[in-house]
Design an enzyme around this catalytic site. Sequence first.
Site, PDB file in Angstrom:
ATOM      1  N   GLU A 126      27.815  18.253  65.719  1.00 13.54           N
ATOM      2  CA  GLU A 126      28.341  16.931  65.405  1.00 13.54           C
ATOM      3  C   GLU A 126      29.381  16.989  64.441  1.00 13.54           C
ATOM      4  O   GLU A 126      30.652  16.451  64.555  1.00 13.54           O
ATOM      5  CB  GLU A 126      26.835  16.143  65.000  1.00 13.54           C
ATOM      6  CG  GLU A 126      26.534  15.802  66.257  1.00 13.54           C
ATOM      7  CD  GLU A 126      25.100  15.947  65.800  1.00 13.54           C
ATOM      8  OE1 GLU A 126      24.901  15.853  64.485  1.00 13.54           O
ATOM      9  OE2 GLU A 126      24.476  15.130  66.314  1.00 13.54           O
TER      10      GLU A 126
ATOM     11  N   GLY B  36      16.103  17.250  65.347  1.00 14.39           N
ATOM     12  CA  GLY B  36      16.992  16.731  65.010  1.00 14.39           C
ATOM     13  C   GLY B  36      15.353  14.676  64.617  1.00 14.39           C
ATOM     14  O   GLY B  36      14.809  14.971  64.220  1.00 14.39           O
ATOM     15  N   GLY B  37      15.701  14.141  65.648  1.00 12.42           N
ATOM     16  CA  GLY B  37      15.282  13.264  65.581  1.00 12.42           C
ATOM     17  C   GLY B  37      13.146  13.006  65.447  1.00 12.42           C
ATOM     18  O   GLY B  37      13.125  12.798  64.796  1.00 12.42           O
TER      19      GLY B  37
ATOM     20  N   HIS C  42      27.272  22.625  62.920  1.00  6.81           N
ATOM     21  CA  HIS C  42      26.585  22.073  63.753  1.00  6.81           C
ATOM     22  C   HIS C  42      27.116  20.993  64.967  1.00  6.81           C
ATOM     23  O   HIS C  42      28.771  20.569  64.730  1.00  6.81           O
ATOM     24  CB  HIS C  42      26.224  20.846  63.643  1.00  6.81           C
ATOM     25  CG  HIS C  42      24.780  20.155  64.115  1.00  6.81           C
ATOM     26  ND1 HIS C  42      25.218  19.358  64.827  1.00  6.81           N
ATOM     27  CD2 HIS C  42      23.385  19.853  64.416  1.00  6.81           C
ATOM     28  CE1 HIS C  42      24.222  18.894  65.474  1.00  6.81           C
ATOM     29  NE2 HIS C  42      23.417  18.984  65.226  1.00  6.81           N
TER      30      HIS C  42
ATOM     31  N   GLY D  52      19.862  14.447  71.112  1.00  5.13           N
ATOM     32  CA  GLY D  52      19.764  13.025  70.945  1.00  5.13           C
ATOM     33  C   GLY D  52      20.019  12.185  72.710  1.00  5.13           C
ATOM     34  O   GLY D  52      19.527  10.770  72.132  1.00  5.13           O
TER      35      GLY D  52
ATOM     36  N   ASN E   8      16.230  18.350  60.815  1.00  2.10           N
ATOM     37  CA  ASN E   8      18.417  18.477  60.329  1.00  2.10           C
ATOM     38  C   ASN E   8      17.720  16.783  60.548  1.00  2.10           C
ATOM     39  O   ASN E   8      17.810  15.897  61.019  1.00  2.10           O
ATOM     40  CB  ASN E   8      19.051  18.645  62.078  1.00  2.10           C
ATOM     41  CG  ASN E   8      20.419  18.280  61.125  1.00  2.10           C
ATOM     42  OD1 ASN E   8      20.522  17.680  60.179  1.00  2.10           O
ATOM     43  ND2 ASN E   8      21.030  18.386  62.495  1.00  2.10           N
ATOM     44  N   TRP E   9      17.777  16.355  59.208  1.00  2.00           N
ATOM     45  CA  TRP E   9      17.972  15.247  59.005  1.00  2.00           C
ATOM     46  C   TRP E   9      18.908  13.971  59.643  1.00  2.00           C
ATOM     47  O   TRP E   9      18.970  12.608  59.608  1.00  2.00           O
ATOM     48  CB  TRP E   9      17.145  14.292  57.889  1.00  2.00           C
ATOM     49  CG  TRP E   9      15.011  14.308  57.643  1.00  2.00           C
ATOM     50  CD1 TRP E   9      14.117  15.201  58.312  1.00  2.00           C
ATOM     51  CD2 TRP E   9      14.629  14.045  56.911  1.00  2.00           C
ATOM     52  NE1 TRP E   9      13.686  14.787  58.443  1.00  2.00           N
ATOM     53  CE2 TRP E   9      13.455  14.462  57.258  1.00  2.00           C
ATOM     54  CE3 TRP E   9      15.130  13.050  55.571  1.00  2.00           C
ATOM     55  CZ2 TRP E   9      12.396  13.638  55.714  1.00  2.00           C
ATOM     56  CZ3 TRP E   9      13.691  12.543  54.652  1.00  2.00           C
ATOM     57  CH2 TRP E   9      12.638  13.030  55.368  1.00  2.00           C
ATOM     58  N   LYS E  10      19.890  14.426  59.567  1.00  2.00           N
ATOM     59  CA  LYS E  10      21.738  14.397  59.717  1.00  2.00           C
ATOM     60  C   LYS E  10      21.824  13.232  58.999  1.00  2.00           C
ATOM     61  O   LYS E  10      21.621  13.501  57.509  1.00  2.00           O
ATOM     62  CB  LYS E  10      21.327  13.338  61.295  1.00  2.00           C
ATOM     63  CG  LYS E  10      21.513  14.848  62.037  1.00  2.00           C
ATOM     64  CD  LYS E  10      21.842  14.806  64.131  1.00  2.00           C
ATOM     65  CE  LYS E  10      21.345  15.869  64.542  1.00  2.00           C
ATOM     66  NZ  LYS E  10      21.682  16.022  66.477  1.00  2.00           N
TER      67      LYS E  10
ATOM     68  N   GLU F 222      22.334  24.823  70.215  1.00  2.00           N
ATOM     69  CA  GLU F 222      21.901  23.661  71.058  1.00  2.00           C
ATOM     70  C   GLU F 222      22.546  22.889  71.802  1.00  2.00           C
ATOM     71  O   GLU F 222      24.030  22.837  71.476  1.00  2.00           O
ATOM     72  CB  GLU F 222      21.905  22.448  69.481  1.00  2.00           C
ATOM     73  CG  GLU F 222      21.265  22.920  68.350  1.00  2.00           C
ATOM     74  CD  GLU F 222      21.068  21.726  67.635  1.00  2.00           C
ATOM     75  OE1 GLU F 222      19.715  21.454  67.425  1.00  2.00           O
ATOM     76  OE2 GLU F 222      22.283  21.435  66.666  1.00  2.00           O
TER      77      GLU F 222
ATOM     78  N   SER G  77      16.479  17.510  71.379  1.00  2.00           N
ATOM     79  CA  SER G  77      15.725  16.545  72.239  1.00  2.00           C
ATOM     80  C   SER G  77      14.205  17.350  72.182  1.00  2.00           C
ATOM     81  O   SER G  77      13.170  17.249  73.142  1.00  2.00           O
ATOM     82  CB  SER G  77      16.243  16.413  73.955  1.00  2.00           C
ATOM     83  OG  SER G  77      16.821  15.663  73.634  1.00  2.00           O
TER      84      SER G  77
HETATM   85  P1  13P Z   1      17.486  15.671  68.450  1.00  2.00           P
HETATM   86  O1  13P Z   1      16.233  16.721  68.820  1.00  2.00           O
HETATM   87  O2  13P Z   1      17.689  14.611  68.049  1.00  2.00           O
HETATM   88  O3  13P Z   1      18.033  16.246  69.993  1.00  2.00           O
HETATM   89  O4  13P Z   1      18.971  16.926  67.202  1.00  2.00           O
HETATM   90  C1  13P Z   1      19.284  17.804  67.914  1.00  2.00           C
HETATM   91  C2  13P Z   1      19.972  18.603  66.692  1.00  2.00           C
HETATM   92  O5  13P Z   1      20.935  18.247  66.989  1.00  2.00           O
HETATM   93  C3  13P Z   1      19.141  19.012  65.531  1.00  2.00           C
HETATM   94  O6  13P Z   1      20.631  19.649  64.870  1.00  2.00           O
END
Ligand code: 13P
Length: 250
Positions: A96, A229-230, A94, A170, A10-12, A164, A208
């Site tokens: 967020e 994510g990251g 998600h 993050g 997920n590149w957000k 999640e 993470s």
């Molecule tokens: P991180 O891997 O950056 O913690 O993000 C997880 C996430 O929200 C994937 O959707």
Amino acid sequence: MSVRKLAAGNWKMNGDLAALEQLDAMVEAAEDASCAVLICPPAVLIHPMVARVAAGDLHVGGQDCHAAASGAHTGDIAAAQLRDAGATHVILGHSERRADHGETDATVRAKAEAALAAGLTAIVCLGETEAERDAGRTLDVIAGQLDGSLPAGATAANTVIAYEPVWAIGTGRTPTDDQIAEVHALLRTRLSERLPDGASVSLLYGGSVKPSNAAQIFAIAHVNGALVGGASLKAEDFVPIIRALDAAQG
Ligand code: 13P
């Protein structure tokens, strides 16, 4: 029963056209691996990403869609438009989006139903906040989110569930193996009760996930992949995660 393994990124709200060069090594890793590999970039990058991966073995997905098929919804994107751009999956609910845009379980379910109607696989996200975990409410929260967000018509072929924990996203903090196992066991049991093929729905862990902890997380029962994510932004991080999932039993 075999469950499809999925390494999803997920590149957000990160990445640009130049970042698509990261895809080449990810496509190579996807071709070598038996697990499915997916990247969900910002919507403007879906079509160029699809063009870049060409016939390669890497799926491209959206990060959200509207519940309606079309209409006067400025700034929103319909599921069929994601499909038209070449997406095969869409992330929904998600944390967020639940936090930033007030999405409720009912919103998420309606969006997921739109996704299924458009022929997309819905990746429905669930997760407790730190306050909910501290209050001992994790399993109740997850069960409620699953019951409220699961789309009508969900099957193992069209729906993926991602656990999640909000506090792990993050932050570099991950739950213990037992904490992940407890939630994934609950998800497996409830899905098996609700869906004829619930035992085969892919269950992802997210929060993470890194090259250094991926193998350990993929060894946990009922963890069939990750939503990353990251560490999905750069091939040097995501490729080892794909390889760790490919090597995992299950
Ligand atoms: P991180 O891997 O950056 O913690 O993000 C997880 C996430 O929200 C994937 O959707």
